[in-house]
Scaffold this motif. Structure first.
Motif, PDB file in Angstrom:
ATOM      1  N   LEU A  81     -35.467  20.351 -39.653  1.00 13.88           N
ATOM      2  CA  LEU A  81     -35.411  18.878 -39.256  1.00 13.88           C
ATOM      3  C   LEU A  81     -35.931  18.199 -40.312  1.00 13.88           C
ATOM      4  CD1 LEU A  81     -37.759  20.016 -36.130  1.00 13.88           C
ATOM      5  CD2 LEU A  81     -35.231  19.354 -36.048  1.00 13.88           C
ATOM      6  N   GLU A  84     -36.361  14.420 -39.658  1.00 15.83           N
ATOM      7  CA  GLU A  84     -37.445  14.068 -38.719  1.00 15.83           C
ATOM      8  C   GLU A  84     -38.829  13.987 -39.436  1.00 15.83           C
ATOM      9  OE1 GLU A  84     -37.624  16.056 -34.822  1.00 15.83           O
ATOM     10  OE2 GLU A  84     -35.376  16.104 -34.768  1.00 15.83           O
ATOM     11  N   ARG A  85     -38.671  15.255 -40.306  1.00 14.90           N
ATOM     12  CA  ARG A  85     -39.984  15.409 -41.058  1.00 14.90           C
ATOM     13  C   ARG A  85     -40.072  14.260 -42.213  1.00 14.90           C
ATOM     14  NH1 ARG A  85     -39.593  19.353 -44.539  1.00 14.90           N
ATOM     15  NH2 ARG A  85     -37.445  20.030 -44.039  1.00 14.90           N
ATOM     16  N   GLN A  87     -39.351  11.382 -41.556  1.00 17.23           N
ATOM     17  CA  GLN A  87     -40.021  10.235 -40.869  1.00 17.23           C
ATOM     18  C   GLN A  87     -41.232  10.224 -40.627  1.00 17.23           C
ATOM     19  OE1 GLN A  87     -38.564   6.923 -40.203  1.00 17.23           O
ATOM     20  NE2 GLN A  87     -37.011   7.937 -41.774  1.00 17.23           N
TER      21      GLN A  87
END
Length: 269
Positions: A81, A84-85, A87
């Motif tokens: 991810l 996502e990480r 962000q």
């Protein structure tokens, strides 16, 4: 592989293994396309072939606890991810949560020794889980596998080959019916001797905001396995409360069901 390269004080160290050796090689390689070390330029997104997933699935199907192995698989999932990480890092940084807390004091040499001991204790737990999984599958299939012999074969040429495998073979030679590597007298003593360093490493990692899923889950496995009584009694009571799954008592044989809601409601009247 030259295991002796990683000896401590001229002796063969307890962590000597193929993976430790290649890790040392990787950490020592400079980046020929820029400054620093090459490992720091490698994208932190782990690939996988599916063997970890298969192992955890088998453990679940056979009801074998394998938290160290599962945490390793979860770490790979989380590494995937990446966007996502990135962000999430921005979100938490904006509200004052740094990547690593830097106000932790630690003696470098002491920490190195503590990490060595914690890694070895965690390694015992990891192999204990793997051996229990293999034994359970052997029983299911009627393979009659000799766990000590498996350790000997792996040492001959396998990604997990390590000096440590000799110790495992000897443990099963001493007791072919060994329930868990943790209760082998020699391994039990080694875990006990390292437990303080193990806890110091996990505590420091938590205080510093550093994720150590393998070491932490191994310690939780040890702390759970070594206790005669667990808070699982509450879980079973909850299951009986919402699903009438019944429960056993510690003082009277048989299965029981309690109308928990009715009793609780009457007590509150």
């Amino acid at each position: 592989m030259n295991f002796n390269r990683f000896s401590r004080n001229g002796t063969r160290g307890e962590l000597l293994s193929f993976l430790i050796e290649i890790s040392a090689d990787i950490f020592g390689i400079k980046d020929d396309k820029g400054n620093g070390y090459l490992v720091d330029k490698v994208l932190d997104k782990t690939g996988m072939k599916g063997t970890g997933k298969w192992t955890v699935q088998q453990a679940a199907e056979l009801s074998i606890a394998a938290p160290t192995i599962a945490s390793s698989l979860d770490s790979r999932f989380l590494s995937g991810l990446k966007e996502e990480r990135a962000q999430a890092a921005k979100v938490f940084k904006s509200i004052g949560v740094s990547d690593i807390l830097t106000d932790q004091d630690a003696d470098k040499q002491k920490l190195i020794d503590d990490v060595r001991q914690a890694l070895y204790a965690s390694k015992i737990c990891s192999y204990a889980q793997g051996m229990n999984l293999i034994r359970a599958k052997s029983i299911e299939k009627g393979w009659d596998l000799k766990l000590g012999e498996l350790a000997r074969i792996w040492k001959g040429g396998c990604i997990i080959r390590a000096v440590f495998l000799d110790r495992i073979k000897k443990a099963y030679d001493r007791n072919p019916e060994l329930a868990n590597l943790l209760v082998d007298p020699e391994f039990a003593k080694e875990v006990i001797d390292r437990r303080s360093a193990w806890r110091r490493v996990v505590c420091l990692a938590i205080k510093s905001g550093i994720s150590t899923p393998g070491v932490s889950s191994s310690l939780a496995y040890f702390d759970t396995y070594r206790r005669e009584r667990l808070p699982a009694n509450l879980v079973q009571a909850q299951r009986d409360y919402f699903g009438a799954h019944t429960y056993e008592r510690t003082d009277i044989p048989g299965s029981f069901h309690t109308e928990w809601f009715k009793i609780a409601k009457q007590s509150n009247i």
